[in-house]
Design a protein around this motif. Structure first.
Motif, PDB file in Angstrom:
ATOM      1  N   ALA A  58       0.835  -1.207   0.000  1.00  0.00           N
ATOM      2  CA  ALA A  58       0.000   0.000   0.000  1.00  0.00           C
ATOM      3  C   ALA A  58       0.870   1.257   0.000  1.00  0.00           C
ATOM      4  CB  ALA A  58      -0.934  -0.003   1.210  1.00  0.00           C
ATOM      5  N   LEU A  59       1.942   1.256   0.784  1.00  0.00           N
ATOM      6  CA  LEU A  59       2.861   2.399   0.780  1.00  0.00           C
ATOM      7  C   LEU A  59       3.526   2.540  -0.583  1.00  0.00           C
ATOM      8  CD1 LEU A  59       4.570   1.941   4.259  1.00  0.00           C
ATOM      9  CD2 LEU A  59       2.790   3.593   3.643  1.00  0.00           C
ATOM     10  N   TYR A  60       3.915   1.435  -1.170  1.00  0.00           N
ATOM     11  CA  TYR A  60       4.538   1.411  -2.490  1.00  0.00           C
ATOM     12  C   TYR A  60       3.616   2.078  -3.526  1.00  0.00           C
ATOM     13  CZ  TYR A  60       6.924  -0.711  -6.551  1.00  0.00           C
ATOM     14  OH  TYR A  60       7.587  -0.931  -7.727  1.00  0.00           O
ATOM     15  N   VAL A  61       2.356   1.692  -3.497  1.00  0.00           N
ATOM     16  CA  VAL A  61       1.385   2.264  -4.441  1.00  0.00           C
ATOM     17  C   VAL A  61       1.205   3.755  -4.178  1.00  0.00           C
ATOM     18  CG1 VAL A  61      -1.061   2.244  -5.107  1.00  0.00           C
ATOM     19  CG2 VAL A  61       0.193   0.084  -4.871  1.00  0.00           C
ATOM     20  N   ASP A  62       1.080   4.150  -2.924  1.00  0.00           N
ATOM     21  CA  ASP A  62       0.878   5.565  -2.600  1.00  0.00           C
ATOM     22  C   ASP A  62       2.077   6.406  -3.026  1.00  0.00           C
ATOM     23  OD1 ASP A  62      -0.804   7.583  -1.658  1.00  0.00           O
ATOM     24  OD2 ASP A  62       0.058   7.511   0.347  1.00  0.00           O
ATOM     25  N   ILE A  63       3.270   5.933  -2.745  1.00  0.00           N
ATOM     26  CA  ILE A  63       4.472   6.677  -3.134  1.00  0.00           C
ATOM     27  C   ILE A  63       4.584   6.749  -4.656  1.00  0.00           C
ATOM     28  CG2 ILE A  63       7.008   6.576  -3.132  1.00  0.00           C
ATOM     29  CD1 ILE A  63       6.766   5.544  -0.218  1.00  0.00           C
ATOM     30  N   SER A  64       4.261   5.672  -5.347  1.00  0.00           N
ATOM     31  CA  SER A  64       4.287   5.679  -6.823  1.00  0.00           C
ATOM     32  C   SER A  64       3.302   6.702  -7.375  1.00  0.00           C
ATOM     33  CB  SER A  64       3.928   4.288  -7.374  1.00  0.00           C
ATOM     34  OG  SER A  64       4.870   3.332  -6.986  1.00  0.00           O
ATOM     35  N   ARG A  65       2.086   6.699  -6.863  1.00  0.00           N
ATOM     36  CA  ARG A  65       1.057   7.637  -7.324  1.00  0.00           C
ATOM     37  C   ARG A  65       1.499   9.081  -7.117  1.00  0.00           C
ATOM     38  NH1 ARG A  65      -2.871   7.115  -3.660  1.00  0.00           N
ATOM     39  NH2 ARG A  65      -4.198   8.554  -4.747  1.00  0.00           N
ATOM     40  N   ARG A  66       2.037   9.355  -5.950  1.00  0.00           N
ATOM     41  CA  ARG A  66       2.460  10.725  -5.655  1.00  0.00           C
ATOM     42  C   ARG A  66       3.703  11.097  -6.451  1.00  0.00           C
ATOM     43  NH1 ARG A  66      -0.357  12.617  -0.801  1.00  0.00           N
ATOM     44  NH2 ARG A  66      -1.575  10.889  -0.006  1.00  0.00           N
ATOM     45  N   GLY A  67       4.566  10.130  -6.702  1.00  0.00           N
ATOM     46  CA  GLY A  67       5.725  10.381  -7.570  1.00  0.00           C
ATOM     47  C   GLY A  67       5.282  10.771  -8.976  1.00  0.00           C
ATOM     48  N   PHE A  68       4.234  10.125  -9.454  1.00  0.00           N
ATOM     49  CA  PHE A  68       3.659  10.496 -10.750  1.00  0.00           C
ATOM     50  C   PHE A  68       3.049  11.894 -10.685  1.00  0.00           C
ATOM     51  CE2 PHE A  68      -0.417  10.790 -13.059  1.00  0.00           C
ATOM     52  CZ  PHE A  68       0.075  10.877 -14.361  1.00  0.00           C
ATOM     53  N   ALA A  69       2.313  12.144  -9.626  1.00  0.00           N
ATOM     54  CA  ALA A  69       1.598  13.421  -9.509  1.00  0.00           C
ATOM     55  C   ALA A  69       2.542  14.616  -9.519  1.00  0.00           C
ATOM     56  CB  ALA A  69       0.752  13.440  -8.239  1.00  0.00           C
ATOM     57  N   CYS A  70       3.722  14.460  -8.937  1.00  0.00           N
ATOM     58  CA  CYS A  70       4.639  15.612  -8.888  1.00  0.00           C
ATOM     59  C   CYS A  70       5.699  15.561  -9.983  1.00  0.00           C
ATOM     60  CB  CYS A  70       5.280  15.739  -7.510  1.00  0.00           C
ATOM     61  SG  CYS A  70       6.473  14.467  -7.109  1.00  0.00           S
ATOM     62  N   GLY A  71       5.617  14.582 -10.873  1.00  0.00           N
ATOM     63  CA  GLY A  71       6.505  14.558 -12.025  1.00  0.00           C
ATOM     64  C   GLY A  71       7.817  13.817 -11.830  1.00  0.00           C
ATOM     65  N   LEU A  72       8.005  13.143 -10.700  1.00  0.00           N
ATOM     66  CA  LEU A  72       9.227  12.364 -10.520  1.00  0.00           C
ATOM     67  C   LEU A  72       9.202  11.077 -11.341  1.00  0.00           C
ATOM     68  CD1 LEU A  72       9.915  12.782  -6.678  1.00  0.00           C
ATOM     69  CD2 LEU A  72      11.041  13.941  -8.599  1.00  0.00           C
ATOM     70  N   LEU A  73       8.000  10.599 -11.659  1.00  0.00           N
ATOM     71  CA  LEU A  73       7.813   9.447 -12.540  1.00  0.00           C
ATOM     72  C   LEU A  73       6.842   9.847 -13.635  1.00  0.00           C
ATOM     73  CD1 LEU A  73       7.207   6.510  -9.999  1.00  0.00           C
ATOM     74  CD2 LEU A  73       9.311   7.000 -11.251  1.00  0.00           C
ATOM     75  N   ASP A  74       7.096   9.378 -14.862  1.00  0.00           N
ATOM     76  CA  ASP A  74       6.091   9.613 -15.898  1.00  0.00           C
ATOM     77  C   ASP A  74       5.058   8.486 -15.827  1.00  0.00           C
ATOM     78  OD1 ASP A  74       7.025   7.363 -17.369  1.00  0.00           O
ATOM     79  OD2 ASP A  74       8.285   8.607 -18.652  1.00  0.00           O
ATOM     80  N   GLU A  75       4.012   8.597 -16.605  1.00  0.00           N
ATOM     81  CA  GLU A  75       2.915   7.636 -16.500  1.00  0.00           C
ATOM     82  C   GLU A  75       3.357   6.209 -16.785  1.00  0.00           C
ATOM     83  OE1 GLU A  75      -1.685   6.892 -17.961  1.00  0.00           O
ATOM     84  OE2 GLU A  75      -0.566   8.581 -18.815  1.00  0.00           O
ATOM     85  N   GLY A  76       4.136   6.017 -17.836  1.00  0.00           N
ATOM     86  CA  GLY A  76       4.596   4.669 -18.172  1.00  0.00           C
ATOM     87  C   GLY A  76       5.454   4.064 -17.082  1.00  0.00           C
ATOM     88  N   ASP A  77       6.377   4.859 -16.525  1.00  0.00           N
ATOM     89  CA  ASP A  77       7.231   4.366 -15.446  1.00  0.00           C
ATOM     90  C   ASP A  77       6.414   4.035 -14.195  1.00  0.00           C
ATOM     91  OD1 ASP A  77       9.539   4.558 -16.955  1.00  0.00           O
ATOM     92  OD2 ASP A  77      10.089   6.531 -16.165  1.00  0.00           O
ATOM     93  N   THR A  78       5.380   4.817 -13.958  1.00  0.00           N
ATOM     94  CA  THR A  78       4.540   4.558 -12.795  1.00  0.00           C
ATOM     95  C   THR A  78       3.796   3.247 -12.955  1.00  0.00           C
ATOM     96  OG1 THR A  78       4.311   6.932 -12.457  1.00  0.00           O
ATOM     97  CG2 THR A  78       2.756   5.509 -11.286  1.00  0.00           C
TER      98      THR A  78
END
Length: 165
Positions: A58-78
């Motif tokens: 659950a933490l992994y998913v939340d951090i991934s989602r927020r990483g996408f939201a702020c631009g640290l990950l792009d959609e494909g990487d997320t």
């Protein structure tokens, strides 16, 4: 990744920095790697004899989602990151109920690590988490995503926009 619909969400960047000390893509990837390998479940295993992957997932998913939201990950990487945690979760649990039980156990171990720290009063009480999960599992709750999607749905995640199988 929902409910994030755009990049550069300042609240997501702030949350990652304040809660996790993540301010770069490299730090985010390192934290995801830690959560996928050991996370809080290593401590739980030592304390309880149970390794609750659900909390770390659950933490992994939340951090991934927020990483996408702020631009640290792009959609494909997320989506790739999210797909990386799914096989372990699918091998470990057979139902939303099993996942919820381990989520609560992992959360309790995590919450216990906060005792005596400035963050001790940070998380919602365990009773609140219990109530949320009871609501998600309640068969009468037709709006629960866990009732709308069978457990097996996590084996077939959404895909990035513009891709096909």
């Amino acid at each position: 990744m929902y409910p994030f619909v755009r990049i550069d969400d300042d609240s997501a960047r702030h949350w990652l920095t304040e809660q996790w000390g993540i301010s770069s893509r490299a730090a985010l990837v390192d934290r995801l790697d830690d959560l996928s390998r050991t996370g809080y479940r290593a401590r739980a295993q030592r304390l309880t004899g149970v390794s609750p992957l659900a909390w770390d997932a659950a933490l992994y998913v939340d951090i991934s989602r927020r990483g996408f939201a702020c631009g640290l990950l792009d959609e494909g990487d997320t989506w790739t990151a999210l797909k990386n945690i799914v096989p372990s979760v699918v091998r470990t649990y057979a139902s939303w109920h099993e996942y919820a039980d381990h989520y609560l156990l992992g959360r309790q171990v995590w919450q216990d690590t906060l005792r005596g720290t400035p963050d001790a009063d940070f998380p919602a009480p365990q009773a609140t988490a219990d109530a949320h999960l009871r609501s998600l599992l309640d068969p009468a709750n037709r709006t629960s995503p866990w009732n709308q999607a069978p457990w097996t749905a996590i084996s077939s995640p959404d895909r990035p926009r513009g891709t096909r199988e």
